[in-house]
Scaffold this active site. Structure first.
Site, PDB file in Angstrom:
ATOM      1  N   VAL A  39      47.258  35.057  27.642  1.00  0.00           N
ATOM      2  CA  VAL A  39      46.933  35.859  26.464  1.00  0.00           C
ATOM      3  C   VAL A  39      47.878  35.439  25.352  1.00  0.00           C
ATOM      4  O   VAL A  39      49.077  35.253  25.585  1.00  0.00           O
ATOM      5  CB  VAL A  39      47.093  37.370  26.748  1.00  0.00           C
ATOM      6  CG1 VAL A  39      46.671  38.188  25.535  1.00  0.00           C
ATOM      7  CG2 VAL A  39      46.293  37.780  27.976  1.00  0.00           C
ATOM      8  N   CYS A  40      47.331  35.261  24.152  1.00  0.00           N
ATOM      9  CA  CYS A  40      48.166  35.022  22.976  1.00  0.00           C
ATOM     10  C   CYS A  40      49.040  33.771  23.199  1.00  0.00           C
ATOM     11  O   CYS A  40      48.553  32.728  23.618  1.00  0.00           O
ATOM     12  CB  CYS A  40      48.982  36.285  22.703  1.00  0.00           C
ATOM     13  SG  CYS A  40      49.756  36.424  21.088  1.00  0.00           S
TER      14      CYS A  40
END
Length: 199
Positions: free
Chosen positions: A109-110
């Site tokens: 994520v991210c």
């Protein structure tokens, strides 16, 4: 049944972005607790276990340390400012490579994808990250096909997602991939995730 469970581990570390970890946790814990017959379990872990101070000040308690955690069929690597020192931490990068070599499905994520890029596991693949770090992703490994507009990018044994809330989309995609589209729709309905941006 417990011995047959497959495991999804969410890695925690100092400076982890809260929603990067907690968003997927909400999706995956709702799924695994509501439909245990699907055979999956989700847990959190950190290098040493115990309390972890996140990026915005929330303190969370990891279920396990890396040494005593259960198996790891899927790894979720969140982002946050805490990823920055990891980009030059050879022990951390080698740990990431070993997980990939073990056959773990590597998801992020991210800016978790920056760690994957630094470890070399995104070489020649399509990937994404938080919009502010797209250039950094390309700089770390120019062979990466950076998908600037994608919420998440699935490349078989790696799945990367854009910033913060995109991790929820990625986690729902993961449920779809592991247990079918119908189950993912049930989970989405169950957590009432139906975003209509107010601004």
């Amino acid at each position: 049944m417990a011995d047959d469970l497959k495991h999804i581990g969410i890695l925690l570390f100092p400076g982890v972005e809260e929603l990067d970890a907690i968003g997927p946790w909400e999706v995956l814990s709702f799924w695994t607790k509501t439909w245990p017959e699907d055979g999956w379990r989700v847990y959190t872990f950190s290098q040493s276990g115990g309390e972890v101070l996140c990026a915005k000040g929330l303190t969370v308690h990891a279920d396990y340390s890396d040494a005593n955690r259960p198996g790891l069929d899927v790894l979720i690597y969140p982002g946050g400012q805490g990823t920055r020192p990891q980009l030059k931490d050879e022990a951390r990068l080698e740990w990431v490579r070993r997980r990939r070599d073990d056959g773990t499905l590597m998801t992020s994520v991210c800016t978790g994808s920056l760690v994957y890029a630094a470890a070399g596991i995104l070489r020649g693949r399509a990937a994404t990250t938080h919009w502010k770090s797209l250039d950094v992703l390309a700089e770390i490994d120019p062979t990466i096909d950076v998908r600037a507009e994608a919420r998440f990018v699935d490349c078989d044994d790696t799945i990367t997602s854009a910033g913060v809330s995109a991790g929820i989309d990625m986690a729902l995609h993961l449920v779809s991939r592991l247990a079918g589209v119908g189950r993912a729709r049930e989970v989405r309905r169950g957590i009432q995730y139906d975003p209509e941006p107010p601004v």
